[in-house]
Design a protein around this motif. Structure first.
Motif, mmCIF file in Angstrom:
data_model
loop_
_atom_site.group_PDB
_atom_site.id
_atom_site.type_symbol
_atom_site.label_atom_id
_atom_site.label_comp_id
_atom_site.label_asym_id
_atom_site.label_seq_id
_atom_site.Cartn_x
_atom_site.Cartn_y
_atom_site.Cartn_z
ATOM 1 N N TYR A 65 0.805 -1.217 0.000
ATOM 2 C CA TYR A 65 0.000 0.000 0.000
ATOM 3 C C TYR A 65 0.841 1.271 0.000
ATOM 4 O O TYR A 65 0.295 2.368 0.040
ATOM 5 C CB TYR A 65 -0.937 0.004 1.211
ATOM 6 N N THR A 66 2.168 1.108 -0.019
ATOM 7 C CA THR A 66 3.055 2.268 -0.057
ATOM 8 C C THR A 66 4.123 2.053 -1.124
ATOM 9 O O THR A 66 4.460 0.917 -1.466
ATOM 10 C CB THR A 66 3.761 2.494 1.293
ATOM 11 N N VAL A 70 6.582 -1.283 -2.222
ATOM 12 C CA VAL A 70 6.752 -1.740 -3.609
ATOM 13 C C VAL A 70 8.236 -1.782 -3.974
ATOM 14 O O VAL A 70 8.705 -2.751 -4.585
ATOM 15 C CB VAL A 70 5.968 -0.843 -4.597
ATOM 16 N N ASP A 71 8.980 -0.753 -3.585
ATOM 17 C CA ASP A 71 10.416 -0.730 -3.863
ATOM 18 C C ASP A 71 11.137 -1.889 -3.158
ATOM 19 O O ASP A 71 12.023 -2.517 -3.734
ATOM 20 C CB ASP A 71 11.029 0.603 -3.435
ATOM 21 N N ALA A 72 10.738 -2.170 -1.922
ATOM 22 C CA ALA A 72 11.340 -3.291 -1.187
ATOM 23 C C ALA A 72 10.985 -4.620 -1.856
ATOM 24 O O ALA A 72 11.840 -5.510 -1.962
ATOM 25 C CB ALA A 72 10.871 -3.283 0.261
ATOM 26 N N MET A 91 2.021 -8.439 -10.204
ATOM 27 C CA MET A 91 1.784 -8.042 -8.805
ATOM 28 C C MET A 91 2.246 -6.596 -8.583
ATOM 29 O O MET A 91 1.580 -5.830 -7.901
ATOM 30 C CB MET A 91 2.527 -8.971 -7.841
ATOM 31 N N ARG A 92 3.372 -6.236 -9.191
ATOM 32 C CA ARG A 92 3.880 -4.861 -9.068
ATOM 33 C C ARG A 92 2.897 -3.876 -9.688
ATOM 34 O O ARG A 92 2.606 -2.823 -9.113
ATOM 35 C CB ARG A 92 5.241 -4.741 -9.749
ATOM 36 N N ILE A 99 -1.953 1.870 -5.063
ATOM 37 C CA ILE A 99 -1.417 3.099 -4.476
ATOM 38 C C ILE A 99 -2.000 4.321 -5.175
ATOM 39 O O ILE A 99 -2.401 5.290 -4.525
ATOM 40 C CB ILE A 99 0.125 3.094 -4.550
ATOM 41 N N ALA A 100 -2.078 4.279 -6.496
ATOM 42 C CA ALA A 100 -2.643 5.408 -7.252
ATOM 43 C C ALA A 100 -4.115 5.609 -6.908
ATOM 44 O O ALA A 100 -4.575 6.750 -6.762
ATOM 45 C CB ALA A 100 -2.475 5.177 -8.748
#
Length: 118
Positions: A65-66, A70-72, A91-92, A99-100
């Motif tokens: 949700y952040t 996503v980066d992790a 999934m990404r 998030i958007a």
């Protein structure tokens, strides 16, 4: 184990706790690989690897949700060799859409609540 938080209708996995656990395991595994090989470190490496890979899969499958999560997830997918898989890319995309959508949702204020109940 994964921490869970209770929301209104469902229980969700705390992805930040999963990522933190994975990072601890990865750091320990890196430290073990820098040590000279012996029987004791090899057994510990194997145990950590057996815990880290399923944890990485769980992280990738958990909704983010952040942008930080996503980066992790991207970093972990690359470390584990899943970065090019179609399911990981999908999934990404879902995470980024989620998030958007949360950013587009208007914030509820006391004025909105008062107007809705009138």
């Amino acid at each position: 184990m994964a921490k869970t938080t209770r929301t209104t209708l469902r229980t969700t996995t705390n992805i930040d706790a999963l990522i933190e656990r994975y990072d601890i395991l990865a750091a320990r595994l890196d430290a073990l690989y820098k040590m000279e090989e012996d029987y004791a470190t090899e057994a510990e490496r194997t145990a950590i690897a057996h815990e880290a890979e399923p944890l990485a899969i769980q992280i990738i499958a958990t909704e983010a949700y952040t942008r930080r999560a996503v980066d992790a997830k991207d970093r972990i997918a690359t470390q584990e060799g899943f970065g090019r898989d179609q399911i990981v890319r999908r999934m990404r995309a879902y995470d980024l859409e989620r998030i958007a959508a949360r950013r587009r949702r208007p914030a509820r204020t006391l004025v909105n609540h008062a107007a809705a109940s009138a």
